[in-house]
Design a protein around this motif. Structure first.
Motif, short mmCIF file in Angstrom:
data_model
loop_
_atom_site.label_atom_id
_atom_site.label_comp_id
_atom_site.label_asym_id
_atom_site.label_seq_id
_atom_site.Cartn_x
_atom_site.Cartn_y
_atom_site.Cartn_z
N VAL A 272 38.48 -42.93 2.30
CA VAL A 272 37.47 -42.17 3.03
C VAL A 272 36.27 -41.85 2.14
CG1 VAL A 272 37.02 -39.89 4.04
CG2 VAL A 272 38.98 -41.24 4.82
N GLN A 273 36.52 -41.57 0.86
CA GLN A 273 35.41 -41.28 -0.06
C GLN A 273 34.52 -42.50 -0.22
OE1 GLN A 273 35.34 -38.08 -0.46
NE2 GLN A 273 37.42 -38.08 0.42
N THR A 274 35.13 -43.69 -0.27
CA THR A 274 34.33 -44.91 -0.32
C THR A 274 33.53 -45.08 0.96
OG1 THR A 274 35.86 -46.02 -1.84
CG2 THR A 274 34.49 -47.44 -0.47
N LEU A 275 34.16 -44.83 2.10
CA LEU A 275 33.47 -44.92 3.39
C LEU A 275 32.26 -43.99 3.42
CD1 LEU A 275 33.36 -45.95 6.31
CD2 LEU A 275 34.98 -44.16 6.92
N ARG A 276 32.40 -42.78 2.92
CA ARG A 276 31.27 -41.84 2.86
C ARG A 276 30.10 -42.45 2.11
NH1 ARG A 276 33.46 -36.11 0.66
NH2 ARG A 276 31.25 -35.55 0.86
N GLN A 277 30.39 -43.08 0.97
CA GLN A 277 29.33 -43.62 0.14
C GLN A 277 28.70 -44.88 0.73
OE1 GLN A 277 29.74 -43.77 -4.12
NE2 GLN A 277 31.40 -42.25 -4.10
N LEU A 278 29.35 -45.51 1.71
CA LEU A 278 28.76 -46.65 2.38
C LEU A 278 27.82 -46.24 3.51
CD1 LEU A 278 31.79 -49.12 2.50
CD2 LEU A 278 29.86 -49.10 0.91
N LEU A 279 27.78 -44.98 3.80
CA LEU A 279 26.85 -44.44 4.79
C LEU A 279 25.65 -43.81 4.09
CD1 LEU A 279 29.49 -42.86 7.17
CD2 LEU A 279 27.84 -44.64 7.81
#
Length: 533
Positions: free
Chosen positions: A142-149
């Protein structure tokens, strides 16, 4: 600890080429190019760098119709709710949690080659799927997903978007199991809410250990029922003579609970036999002469010591460790052991030999500062190395010898990742006894090769300590932590082949707008080309 001195080749090629493209602002999504401002963030911009990135395909776009699909387990549902809670304020979308349907953002547990904390993130036009073998792996994904936004996703008010996630697959797992940050709440006290804020910041970069320095000469910060004056009197002040403070047991449990919700384990530290003036001032019988010293609000070190020959010392230690272990579900209990300059070597060894088994008796694994290797580390103990690049060869050799005989090491070299060291001579906050530590110096070293003669298998991970002699507010903590904390996190998580300053500083610069959106005060190092505000 600190004071007045005192991938594979193919994956590497992929990462290198992607980072080069990122540096010049080019990314191919496989779809018709969008406007530059709306282009999805390339997966190579993530910090810490993932183990493997395979870009390609059409981006996924979060819309009002997007749902967060979760497996049936309570843990996955909590992570889904956490993700939705981040996305809803900035997107303005409902993002309902559901356990059926297709598309959207799916969080999924399954057995596979993910390890205890790894994950796979796959994005395409039809949706995003996060897969892991454990809830911790999903949370890190989820932390990676945040940074892809876009960074604006971190805002608490509705932003214009669009909210695209680049197409492709990220497969990721950590290099080291122990990736820590330490917060000194003894020199200056920080409230439960302030500690929670730091926990949220640590979680964004996949830190999984929160080391709390709960006692020192200037303050005792945890309630101990069997020795109530420790917190009531020993915790009543701090550096400079302020009001101090301490955590009730309920406070401490709340910190532990909140950390666990972000997949961090709390490591409590009671520093001994030195750094103990707050305890000595609280109970006269802990002193060899039976006279309690006054409370201390300065910053000198090395002048205090528990009375090693007295039996009451070990009654005290047993009570404190018993009560603290009962409050702490995590594996570790840190017993300090540094800068015991007022304790003879013979007494130091005798003390550590007697105290380490107490930790084991209450079901915890011993961690001590690396001076523990000058005594007899028990089987399974971890030593936290806080020396410098130029620490004496003899001291380093002692640590290396212990490592070769089974003592695990946590690396916290003070002139690399002590977050309270000044960035430059002109930095208003912090100390400089270990030197000044700019962002490149904090990042540009390899934990696996740092100490000569230490087998790679002995390195359990890295930890970035934050001592608080000069830090009074959360903004002070943030300024000294960011941007160096992100580098420490990458040293602990990313494969060694991904560590490269020239590509890292590009990814680091991309974090600046995210910190702005989160309200994090950070040091705009001239070594990094930050985007213009």
């Amino acid at each position: 600890m600190r004071r007045n001195r005192g991938t594979t080749p193919r994956t590497t090629r992929i990462l290198g080429s992607l980072l080069l493209l990122a540096a010049v602002g080019v990314f191919t999504s496989g779809a018709a190019p969008a406007a530059r401002a709306a282009a999805p963030i390339p997966p190579d911009r993530v910090v810490p760098a993932p183990a493997s990135v395979k870009p390609g395909g059409t981006p996924y776009r979060i819309t009002r119709a997007t749902s967060v699909r979760v497996d049936g387990s309570a843990a996955v549902r909590r992570i889904g709710a956490y993700l939705a809670g981040i996305l809803r304020p900035s997107t303005g979308y409902p993002l309902p949690l559901t356990d059926h349907g297709t598309g959207g953002i799916r969080l999924h547990l399954e057995q596979g080659d993910f390890g205890a904390e790894g994950y796979r993130l796959h994005s395409s036009a039809g949706g995003v799927t996060l897969t892991a073998a454990t809830p911790a792996g999903l949370f890190h994904g989820v932390q990676t997903l945040r940074q892809l936004l876009p960074a604006a996703v971190e805002n608490k008010t509705v932003q214009p978007g669009p909210w695209q996630i680049a197409g492709g697959t990220v497969e990721d797992r950590p290099r080291y199991a122990y990736r820590g940050a330490m917060l000194d709440v003894s020199r200056h006290f920080f409230t439960v809410a302030e500690v929670k804020r730091y926990i949220d910041q640590l979680a964004l970069y996949k830190i999984n250990e929160l080391h709390l320095h709960l006692s020192d000469d200037q303050g005792w910060r945890i309630a101990i029922d069997s020795w109530p004056r420790l917190a009531a009197y020993g915790g009543s002040t701090q550096v400079g003579g302020g009001a101090g403070g301490s955590y009730s047991k309920a406070d401490y449990r709340e910190i532990v609970r909140y950390a666990a919700s972000r997949y961090l384990e709390v490591v409590p530290e009671i520093d001994m036999p030195g750094h103990t003036n707050a305890a000595l001032a609280s109970y006269a019988e802990l002193n060899c002469d039976g006279v309690a010293p006054p409370l201390y609000t300065g910053t000198k070190v090395g002048f205090s010591s528990l009375c090693v020959p007295k039996q009451v010392t070990y009654d005290f230690v047993d009570d404190v460790i018993r009560e603290l272990a009962a409050l702490t579900p995590g594996r570790y209990l840190h017993i300090g052991g540094d800068e015991a300059h007022s304790t003879s070597h013979a007494d130091y060894v005798a003390f550590m030999d007697r105290v380490q088994p107490v930790v084991a008796r209450y079901g915890k694994t011993v961690i001590g500062w690396h001076q523990l290797t000058g005594a007899h580390p028990v089987e399974g103990a971890l030593a936290q190395y806080w020396g410098l690049d130029d620490t004496s060869a003899a001291e380093k050799a002692k640590v290396a010898e212990a490592a070769r005989h089974g003592t695990g090491l946590i690396l916290s070299p003070a002139d690399r990742i002590y977050l309270d060291m000044k960035y430059t001579e002109d930095t208003e906050l912090g100390l400089d006894w270990a030197g000044v530590v700019e962002v490149k110096r904090a990042y540009d070293w390899d934990p696996g090769a740092y100490l000569a003669g230490v087998p790679a298998s002995a390195i359990r991970g890295v930890e970035a300590p934050m001592w608080s002699e000069t830090l009074k507010t959360p903004a002070d903590i943030e300024y000294m932590a960011f941007p160096r904390l992100a580098g420490a996190a990458e040293l602990g998580w990313s494969p060694a082949a991904a560590h490269d300053w020239n590509t890292y500083k590009v990814r680091l610069a991309a974090q600046g707008p995210r910190w702005d959106a989160l309200g994090i005060r950070y040091y705009r190092s001239p070594q990094v080309s930050w985007p213009k505000s």
